[in-house]
Design an enzyme around this catalytic site. Structure first.
Site, PDB file in Angstrom:
ATOM      1  N   GLU A 126     -12.159  -4.547  -5.296  1.00  0.00           N
ATOM      2  CA  GLU A 126     -12.636  -3.161  -5.194  1.00  0.00           C
ATOM      3  C   GLU A 126     -11.820  -2.208  -6.074  1.00  0.00           C
ATOM      4  O   GLU A 126     -12.284  -1.123  -6.435  1.00  0.00           O
ATOM      5  CB  GLU A 126     -12.568  -2.674  -3.733  1.00  0.00           C
ATOM      6  CG  GLU A 126     -13.583  -3.316  -2.793  1.00  0.00           C
ATOM      7  CD  GLU A 126     -13.231  -4.753  -2.404  1.00  0.00           C
ATOM      8  OE1 GLU A 126     -12.020  -5.097  -2.407  1.00  0.00           O
ATOM      9  OE2 GLU A 126     -14.159  -5.541  -2.134  1.00  0.00           O
ATOM     10  N   ASN A 127     -10.587  -2.612  -6.426  1.00  0.00           N
ATOM     11  CA  ASN A 127      -9.726  -1.729  -7.233  1.00  0.00           C
ATOM     12  C   ASN A 127     -10.273  -1.469  -8.638  1.00  0.00           C
ATOM     13  O   ASN A 127      -9.855  -0.527  -9.300  1.00  0.00           O
ATOM     14  CB  ASN A 127      -8.299  -2.299  -7.345  1.00  0.00           C
ATOM     15  CG  ASN A 127      -7.478  -2.155  -6.078  1.00  0.00           C
ATOM     16  OD1 ASN A 127      -6.536  -2.903  -5.842  1.00  0.00           O
ATOM     17  ND2 ASN A 127      -7.818  -1.187  -5.236  1.00  0.00           N
ATOM     18  N   ASP A 182       0.828  -1.212   0.000  1.00  0.00           N
ATOM     19  CA  ASP A 182       0.000   0.000   0.000  1.00  0.00           C
ATOM     20  C   ASP A 182       0.863   1.264   0.000  1.00  0.00           C
ATOM     21  O   ASP A 182       1.962   1.267   0.552  1.00  0.00           O
ATOM     22  CB  ASP A 182      -0.907  -0.031   1.249  1.00  0.00           C
ATOM     23  CG  ASP A 182      -2.027   0.993   1.160  1.00  0.00           C
ATOM     24  OD1 ASP A 182      -2.320   1.474   0.044  1.00  0.00           O
ATOM     25  OD2 ASP A 182      -2.609   1.316   2.210  1.00  0.00           O
TER      26      ASP A 182
END
Ligand code: FPP
Length: 242
Positions: free
Chosen positions: A68-69, A21
């Site tokens: 979700e990306n 991340d």
């Protein structure tokens, strides 16, 4: 003494999982586009992989693209898919040199055709490697994985191949996409965020968590060694007393 020298080789985690991340924030911080952050994150992927091979960690799982990306801007998604194909093509020799076997979890059929083809090609090319199993989570979401596992178990019960009374924790594990992997011993997340973000929810039940205050493009193998060293100082009780 470096962290690597301080590591006890007899108490290594068998499986390390990483939430990579902070690519976007890192790029923004130096006045660049988000995709520059993703491109720079490729070097950190190599560091993590070679760090695991160097230590003798058998399983490395990387959260490369969540389900979700897909809702990110179209251009960023396209650039990420392009980066995936190009990186796999460029790093083929790195996989072979290091004895790395490529594996995936997630809905690979959601990916563009050329990504799927490249993944299949490298999976096949590395299928006999055994030093380190690198699993890329792509279009992956853990809740959906659990939903699918539940459906599969129900189907087995309905078909009469599984008794309701025989369902236990192992049944769930065996019906997850990670059925051929041990549960992670150590999960690292970069960027300072302290959440799991729909990653391996069932599998992380007793995993030691390590949140690093650096962005993913800054990650080098020393960070892995430090995380492993810290992991070794923890007492894993699995809910029992010491
Ligand atoms: C999270 O950073 C990172 C990603 C969604 C993609 C990870 C991809 C790579 C490291 C490059 C290619 C990977 C492989 C396996 C070849 P973010 O964009 O969410 O960062 P932010 O939270 O700062 O916005």
């Amino acid at each position: 003494m470096s962290f690597k020298e301080k590591i006890n080789k007899t108490k290594l985690p068998e499986h390390v999982a990483i939430i990579m991340d902070g690519n976007g924030r890192w790029a923004k911080g130096i006045g660049k586009l988000r995709i520059f952050g993703h491109q720079s994150g490729v070097g950190a992927v190599r560091e993590a992989m070679e760090g695991c091979v160097d230590l003798g960690i058998r399983y490395l799982t990387l959260y490369a693209f969540s389900s979700e990306n897909w809702s990110r801007p179209k251009l960023e998604v396209q650039a990420l898919m392009e980066l995936l194909v190009n990186t796999l093509a460029k790093e083929t020799q790195t996989f072979i040199k290091n004895g790395v076997r490529l594996n995936t979890i997630g809905n690979i059929s959601d990916l563009p055709k050329r990504c799927q083809e490249k993944l299949l090609e490298i999976i096949d090319l590395t299928k006999n490697n055994n030093t380190c199993i690198l699993t890329l989570a792509l279009s992956y979401g853990s809740r959906m994985e659990i939903v699918e596992s539940t459906k599969s178990i129900c189907a087995q019960v309905l078909a009469g191949t599984l008794n309701l009374e025989d369902i236990n924790e192992k049944t769930i594990s065996k019906n997850l996409e990670t059925n051929d992997l041990p549960d992670p011993d150590l999960m690292i997340r970069t960027s300072g965020e302290q959440r799991i973000s729909n990653f391996l929810l069932y599998q992380l039940a007793y995993t030691e968590l390590c949140f690093l205050p650096i962005m993913w493009p800054e990650f080098v193998r020393e960070h892995l060694f430090e995380a492993v060293y810290n992991y070794q100082s923890r007492e894993r009780r699995f809910g029992k007393t010491s």
